[in-house]
Design an enzyme around this catalytic site. Structure first.
Site, PDB file in Angstrom:
ATOM      1  N   TYR A 164       0.836  -1.200   0.000  1.00 24.24           N
ATOM      2  CA  TYR A 164       0.000   0.000   0.000  1.00 24.24           C
ATOM      3  C   TYR A 164       0.869   1.246   0.000  1.00 24.24           C
ATOM      4  O   TYR A 164       1.915   1.286   0.660  1.00 24.24           O
ATOM      5  CB  TYR A 164      -0.877   0.044   1.253  1.00 24.24           C
ATOM      6  CG  TYR A 164      -2.076  -0.862   1.222  1.00 24.24           C
ATOM      7  CD1 TYR A 164      -3.267  -0.432   0.669  1.00 24.24           C
ATOM      8  CD2 TYR A 164      -2.019  -2.140   1.763  1.00 24.24           C
ATOM      9  CE1 TYR A 164      -4.392  -1.257   0.663  1.00 24.24           C
ATOM     10  CE2 TYR A 164      -3.132  -2.966   1.761  1.00 24.24           C
ATOM     11  CZ  TYR A 164      -4.314  -2.516   1.205  1.00 24.24           C
ATOM     12  OH  TYR A 164      -5.411  -3.325   1.195  1.00 24.24           O
ATOM     13  N   TYR A 208      -0.903  -9.952   0.507  1.00 21.84           N
ATOM     14  CA  TYR A 208       0.148  -9.403   1.377  1.00 21.84           C
ATOM     15  C   TYR A 208       0.049 -10.015   2.767  1.00 21.84           C
ATOM     16  O   TYR A 208      -1.016 -10.430   3.207  1.00 21.84           O
ATOM     17  CB  TYR A 208       0.097  -7.873   1.434  1.00 21.84           C
ATOM     18  CG  TYR A 208      -1.181  -7.275   1.986  1.00 21.84           C
ATOM     19  CD1 TYR A 208      -1.400  -7.130   3.361  1.00 21.84           C
ATOM     20  CD2 TYR A 208      -2.175  -6.814   1.127  1.00 21.84           C
ATOM     21  CE1 TYR A 208      -2.560  -6.557   3.856  1.00 21.84           C
ATOM     22  CE2 TYR A 208      -3.349  -6.241   1.612  1.00 21.84           C
ATOM     23  CZ  TYR A 208      -3.531  -6.125   2.975  1.00 21.84           C
ATOM     24  OH  TYR A 208      -4.684  -5.570   3.456  1.00 21.84           O
ATOM     25  N   ARG A 217      -3.382 -11.836   3.492  1.00 18.49           N
ATOM     26  CA  ARG A 217      -4.664 -11.426   2.958  1.00 18.49           C
ATOM     27  C   ARG A 217      -4.800 -11.910   1.515  1.00 18.49           C
ATOM     28  O   ARG A 217      -3.872 -11.729   0.724  1.00 18.49           O
ATOM     29  CB  ARG A 217      -4.818  -9.889   2.954  1.00 18.49           C
ATOM     30  CG  ARG A 217      -4.900  -9.177   4.297  1.00 18.49           C
ATOM     31  CD  ARG A 217      -5.984  -9.646   5.237  1.00 18.49           C
ATOM     32  NE  ARG A 217      -7.282 -10.012   4.646  1.00 18.49           N
ATOM     33  CZ  ARG A 217      -8.214  -9.152   4.262  1.00 18.49           C
ATOM     34  NH1 ARG A 217      -8.041  -7.857   4.395  1.00 18.49           N
ATOM     35  NH2 ARG A 217      -9.369  -9.577   3.769  1.00 18.49           N
ATOM     36  N   HIS A 267      -7.492  -8.291  -2.617  1.00 12.25           N
ATOM     37  CA  HIS A 267      -8.798  -7.674  -2.347  1.00 12.25           C
ATOM     38  C   HIS A 267      -8.766  -6.191  -2.657  1.00 12.25           C
ATOM     39  O   HIS A 267      -7.717  -5.560  -2.659  1.00 12.25           O
ATOM     40  CB  HIS A 267      -9.195  -7.877  -0.879  1.00 12.25           C
ATOM     41  CG  HIS A 267      -8.243  -7.229   0.080  1.00 12.25           C
ATOM     42  ND1 HIS A 267      -7.074  -7.820   0.475  1.00 12.25           N
ATOM     43  CD2 HIS A 267      -8.274  -6.025   0.710  1.00 12.25           C
ATOM     44  CE1 HIS A 267      -6.427  -7.031   1.309  1.00 12.25           C
ATOM     45  NE2 HIS A 267      -7.132  -5.921   1.466  1.00 12.25           N
ATOM     46  N   HIS A 273     -10.753  -2.743  -1.242  1.00  8.79           N
ATOM     47  CA  HIS A 273     -11.661  -2.163  -0.248  1.00  8.79           C
ATOM     48  C   HIS A 273     -12.650  -1.250  -0.967  1.00  8.79           C
ATOM     49  O   HIS A 273     -12.246  -0.471  -1.836  1.00  8.79           O
ATOM     50  CB  HIS A 273     -10.884  -1.335   0.773  1.00  8.79           C
ATOM     51  CG  HIS A 273      -9.898  -2.130   1.580  1.00  8.79           C
ATOM     52  ND1 HIS A 273     -10.197  -2.636   2.815  1.00  8.79           N
ATOM     53  CD2 HIS A 273      -8.617  -2.506   1.326  1.00  8.79           C
ATOM     54  CE1 HIS A 273      -9.140  -3.283   3.293  1.00  8.79           C
ATOM     55  NE2 HIS A 273      -8.160  -3.220   2.420  1.00  8.79           N
TER      56      HIS A 273
HETATM   57 FE   LIG Z   1      -6.308  -4.348   2.592  1.00  5.43          FE
END
Ligand SMILES: [Fe+2]
Lengths: 208, 241
Positions: free
Chosen positions: B107, B146, B156, B159, B161
């Site tokens: 991110y 990640y 995870r 995905h 959000h």
């Molecule tokens: Fe996330």
């Protein structure tokens, strides 16, 4: 088998996660991408009413501040009008008054705050007036579905006592968890509203 | 006075509960006392209204909205679908905001310290308004899986959000979209915070070859369902209530 209702199911919630700022407040995540980041100005410059500031922290069940929370705000203007076509008086809202905003916390302290105008009373479902209040919606890592609550004002004791929502809280002492305290800073009203997610003094959260 | 319509009651058995111990962060952040159920008033039935003055058309193109020296690295995809209510009615003009990791699972956030590199050409957020039929579309890069701190080896699934508004503040929703075929989905404690497997399936976007652009990008389809609105056919109240 009876006939089918053909209703769909609401999409299930998932946590906003630790990086919610990227999507909803990218400037706070550390980068500029949009011409216009939404939610900074709740009341706009022309709204009538008392200008106030509200600050607080969100505390977890251990008493520690939650430093990655994002809070959204929704409120009526000082005349109790929502800036929404469903409100028959919405045309009377001052230009620039949106009544909606979003804030994040200081990443080091967990303190959040916003400036707005104090809302007026709004009619409740049964037509009885509700005391002035601000709706809050709280999301963060570890919160699986956004938490709804309301902020009421300390200096509205009579209206609070008659408020149909506060009156539904069975344990009378818990009503205090929704009432922001009042002080003055530089001559301007400053309300303090701490939200306790769990444990002693747990805030009353709403299923709306 | 006429009573305003109300939203369908939210099915709290369908959504994840607040306390899901396998997702450890939820333990100290979950209320222990019951929610107070209240009927919808104007405060819940109204909500913010957004317009095309609030956003720019390019905000929905994550391949270009942060590109500096070229396109971002990764699998080019379209994510599209409709926002509907529980009665199947389109929800037009509503704000949809998304955020995600880059192709390597990193991110662009000052708090993300994963060793996968930042992509200089990828911001990782986008937003758009639904059209008259409730439709929306983003162009982006398929995010990578990640690792995250929960158990020692939690990853995870890929995905995106997604945040949606609807017409009233009580419809406010944040969720995550997953990708068809990802073996990490069923292993994820955040996914598994949802008790009903059908509710999980509803978060998995299928590959949509008919929306893919040949020689350019694949596509995934993801419909989002918000709370429905009750029709007030006969609303009687007991006297004194
Ligand atoms: Fe996330």
């Amino acid at each position: 088998m009876p006939q089918a209702l053909h209703e769909l199911k609401e999409t299930a919630s998932q946590t906003a996660g630790p990086y919610v700022h990227i999507g909803l407040a990218p400037g706070a995540a550390g980068f500029d991408i949009y011409r216009n980041e939404l939610g900074h100005d709740i009341a706009g410059p022309h709204a009538v009413g008392e200008r106030i500031r509200i600050e607080g922290v969100v505390l977890d069940g251990t008493g520690a501040p939650v430093k990655d929370v994002l809070i959204e705000i929704w409120q009526a203007d000082a005349n109790g009008i929502h800036a929404h076509p469903g409100d028959p008086r919405s045309g009377e809202v001052a230009p620039g008054f949106r009544g909606w905003g979003r804030v994040i916390t200081d990443f080091d302290t967990g303190l959040w705050g916003f400036d707005t105008v104090k809302p007026g009373p709004v009619a409740g479902r049964d037509g009885r007036l509700m005391a002035p209040h601000i709706s809050l919606w709280i999301v963060a890592r570890g919160i699986n579905i956004g938490l709804s609550t309301r902020l009421y004002f300390f200096d509205e004791a009579a209206a609070n006592a008659a408020d149909p929502v506060l009156g539904l809280i069975e344990q009378v002492h818990r009503r205090q968890t929704l009432i922001a305290s009042l002080s003055l800073r530089d001559g301007k009203p400053l309300y303090r509203f701490d939200i306790r997610l769990q444990g002693d003094g747990e805030t009353v959260f709403l299923d709306i | 006075m006429t009573k305003p319509a109300a939203f369908f009651q939210r099915d709290r058995t369908w959504h994840p509960p607040a306390l899901t111990p396998d997702y450890k962060t939820s333990v100290a952040r979950s209320p222990r006392l019951a929610l107070l159920s209240i009927e919808n008033s104007a405060s819940e039935l109204t909500g913010p209204v957004f317009g095309h003055g609030d956003i720019d058309p390019g905000d929905a193109d994550l391949i270009r909205n942060y590109a500096h020296t070229g396109d971002p690295v990764g699998e080019r995809i379209i994510v599209h679908g409709r926002v509907l209510d529980e009665s199947g009615r389109p929800v037009p003009g509503t704000l949809v905001e998304i955020w995600q990791a880059n192709a390597g699972g990193r991110y662009r956030h000052r708090k993300d310290a994963y060793l996968a590199p930042i992509d200089p050409n990828f911001g990782g957020c986008g937003r758009t308004l639904t059209d008259a039929a409730g439709g929306y579309a983003f162009r982006t890069i398929k995010p990578g899986a990640y690792p995250w701190r929960n158990w020692v080896n939690n990853w995870r699934p890929a995905h995106i959000h997604i945040s949606v508004f609807g017409s009233g503040f009580a419809q406010r929703l944040i969720t995550q979209m997953y990708f068809e075929g990802d073996p990490l989905i069923q292993r994820c404690p955040i996914v598994r915070s949802i008790p009903d497997p059908r509710a999980i399936e509803q978060l998995i976007a299928p590959l949509d070859m008919n929306a893919a652009v040949p020689f350019d990008c694949l596509a995934y389809k993801f419909d989002i369902i918000l709370r429905g609105t009750r029709s007030t056919l006969f609303e009687n109240r007991l006297e004194g209530n």
